[in-house]
Design a protein around this motif. Structure first.
Motif, PDB file in Angstrom:
ATOM      1  N   UNK A 128       0.751  -1.291   0.110  1.00 19.06           N
ATOM      2  CA  UNK A 128       0.041  -0.147   0.346  1.00 19.06           C
ATOM      3  C   UNK A 128       0.875   1.298   0.299  1.00 19.06           C
ATOM      4  N   UNK A 129       0.253   1.939  -1.177  1.00 17.82           N
ATOM      5  CA  UNK A 129       1.135   3.541  -0.887  1.00 17.82           C
ATOM      6  C   UNK A 129      -0.277   4.980  -0.447  1.00 17.82           C
ATOM      7  N   UNK A 130      -0.055   4.816   0.942  1.00 16.92           N
ATOM      8  CA  UNK A 130      -1.286   5.951   1.241  1.00 16.92           C
ATOM      9  C   UNK A 130      -0.892   7.419   1.336  1.00 16.92           C
ATOM     10  N   UNK A 159      -9.681   4.127  -1.840  1.00 15.15           N
ATOM     11  CA  UNK A 159      -9.603   4.281  -0.458  1.00 15.15           C
ATOM     12  C   UNK A 159     -10.273   5.955  -0.971  1.00 15.15           C
ATOM     13  N   UNK A 160     -10.280   6.798  -0.130  1.00 17.23           N
ATOM     14  CA  UNK A 160     -11.554   8.125  -0.019  1.00 17.23           C
ATOM     15  C   UNK A 160     -11.392   9.059  -1.803  1.00 17.23           C
ATOM     16  N   UNK A 161     -10.909   8.092  -2.292  1.00 16.13           N
ATOM     17  CA  UNK A 161     -10.636   8.983  -4.077  1.00 16.13           C
ATOM     18  C   UNK A 161     -12.444   8.389  -4.194  1.00 16.13           C
ATOM     19  N   UNK A 162     -12.490   7.800  -3.994  1.00 14.86           N
ATOM     20  CA  UNK A 162     -13.911   7.683  -4.730  1.00 14.86           C
ATOM     21  C   UNK A 162     -14.071   5.549  -4.892  1.00 14.86           C
ATOM     22  N   UNK A 180      -3.809   4.675  -1.874  1.00 12.79           N
ATOM     23  CA  UNK A 180      -5.133   5.078  -1.406  1.00 12.79           C
ATOM     24  C   UNK A 180      -4.875   6.133  -0.987  1.00 12.79           C
ATOM     25  N   UNK A 181      -5.799   6.699  -0.945  1.00 13.79           N
ATOM     26  CA  UNK A 181      -6.434   7.768  -0.369  1.00 13.79           C
ATOM     27  C   UNK A 181      -7.527   8.106   0.876  1.00 13.79           C
ATOM     28  N   UNK A 182      -6.494   8.442   1.325  1.00 14.97           N
ATOM     29  CA  UNK A 182      -6.978   8.176   3.615  1.00 14.97           C
ATOM     30  C   UNK A 182      -7.058  10.091   3.051  1.00 14.97           C
TER      31      UNK A 182
END
Length: 464
Positions: A128-130, A159-162, A180-182
């Motif tokens: 994972x790249x967060x 993630x938070x990107x939809x 992953x956008x967090x």
């Protein structure tokens, strides 16, 4: 997907649906948990709850009965937007806002409370790249995935990107990377979550109404590196002294980026973007305007170089990058007037960043929206010299006060479609019409996406 047995025959409460709640409920059921879903929307108006019930998952809709917490749940997975404490209950009741007391009650009972990104980590075969931060998360997340994919790796957005992380994580393999956008809300609900690379784009005072203080907000963001070791990397914005302080408080290897000084990482020097002394590309080759996008590109370069991506692939990707929808998105050109959709700029800082990429004398700015009670004096230096403003929404009187102090003339609009037409009427060849509201959308629109889509549709109509 990893074989996970820790949820077998355990009672789990999923609190709040939306995309992430629905994905978490399905994953937990697949992992053998005894799942109950609780959502405030009435069942007859709740297609997600109806679908889950058909799949054999228990649903409780139309309210949030506290007696649910007496059913011996061993875990709660909550929607990220639901608060952890009960301190706002009285004020919320006065305003008719739904009150979420289950989380506070669960914590009192010693029940772990997670967000679905923790589930995603537990089942993901992919590293994972967060990416987190106050501004630039979505753009940087998208840039990183694009660079990985163009460079021969497989970067999968989540993630938070939809794209609910707990859904995406089920289908990736060890050959993929979850990008992953967090959000700070998501990062408050993690336990063993462990990215290999973490990025914090910047840290500004936002979501204080949720976290209570800037310090608590920063602490939530900093959770991203809790489980990281000396084999991992945390990419930090050394334009901020706060990031330099945090750099001393992690076991991970710190890789800084900066537009103001030469650092042992990614940096801007004489118009060039460098990584540890090696020129990668020129800053003016980035496909999207603005100083903030130089920062986003530097963070991306740091991650790309750590991931073994070639300079050529980085340069080609960032040069062709057209932006993210609703985040300084180039929409079209009509009669030599360019239109940019920056509806996602829901705060002053984001609009300041957007304006930094343009010549103010050629910009007609559409601004205004939900009135949160704040004035816009911080925006005065950034709007000074604008050709014109078109102002709308509840906050219009406050935005107008800032425009008056900046010496900028303005016109009123009833909504975004009206504002776009007015702005085009005022524009000449070479001008830019920029929707960058500096306000949330909820006074007129369901969300910033709907607001931005109205702008795009109106531009299409004007062209037609």
């Amino acid at each position: 997907m990893k074989s996970v047995t820790q949820f077998e025959n355990k009672k789990v409460l999923v609190l709040g649906l939306a995309k992430s709640g629905e994905a978490a409920a399905r994953l937990l059921a697949k992992l053998g948990a005894i799942v109950t879903v609780n959502d405030g929307k009435p069942f007859e108006e709740n297609p997600s709850a109806q679908a889950l019930l058909e799949e054999g998952i228990k649903v409780v809709c139309g309210g949030h009965p506290l007696e649910l917490l007496d059913e011996n749940f061993e875990l709660m997975v909550k929607n990220p937007g639901i608060r952890y404490d009960n301190s706002m209950v009285a004020r919320a009741l006065e305003k008719g806002i739904p009150v979420w007391t289950e989380v506070a009650r669960a914590l009192e009972k010693g029940i772990p409370v997670w967000t679905e990104v923790e589930l995603a980590y537990l089942v993901s075969e992919a590293p994972i790249i967060g990416i987190t931060g106050s501004n630039g998360k979505t753009t940087t997340t998208t840039m990183i995935a694009d660079v990985l994919n163009h460079g021969g790796k497989s970067g999968v957005l989540s993630g938070n990107i939809g794209f609910p992380a707990s859904e995406v994580a089920q289908s990736v393999t060890a050959q993929d990377t979850l990008v992953m956008e967090l959000s700070s809300f998501q990062l408050m609900g993690i336990d063993s979550f462990h990215p290999h690379i973490a990025v914090i784009t910047n840290l500004m005072p936002t979501h204080i109404d949720y976290h209570g203080s800037f310090e608590e907000y920063v602490a939530a963001k900093w959770n991203i590196q809790n489980q990281m070791t000396a084999d991992d990397f945390v990419v930090l914005n050394f334009n901020q002294d706060l990031a330099k302080e945090l750099a001393t408080q992690t076991k991970a290897q710190v890789v800084p980026f900066s537009t103001v000084e030469k650092v042992n990482g990614a940096y801007l020097e004489n118009g060039g973007l460098y990584f540890k002394g090696e020129l990668v590309m020129q800053a003016d080759e980035i496909g999207v305007p603005g100083s903030h996008n130089v920062e986003n590109a530097l963070a991306t370069i740091a991650v790309a170089k750590l991931s073994g991506i070639s300079n050529q692939a980085i340069k080609e990707t960032l040069a062709s990058f057209g932006g993210v929808k609703h985040r300084l998105q180039f929409v079209d050109t009509i009669d030599e007037v360019k239109f940019y959709n920056d509806s996602k700029s829901t705060n002053i800082l984001a609009t300041q960043k957007a304006l930094s990429g343009f010549d103010n004398s050629k910009v007609i700015l559409i601004a205004g929206g939900l009135d949160r009670g704040n004035e816009f004096d911080e925006l005065i230096p950034d709007i000074t010299g604008l050709k014109k403003m078109v102002i709308l929404g509840e906050s219009a009187p406050r935005v107008k006060r800032a425009a008056d102090k900046a010496g900028v003339t303005y016109l009123d609009a009833k909504d975004v479609a009206d504002a776009t037409r007015i702005a085009f009427d005022q524009a000449s060849a070479g001008d830019v019409v920029l929707l960058s509201p500096a306000n949330a959308s909820w006074d007129m629109y369901k969300n910033f996406e709907v607001r931005g889509d109205e702008f795009i549709t109106t531009v299409e109509q004007l062209k037609g």
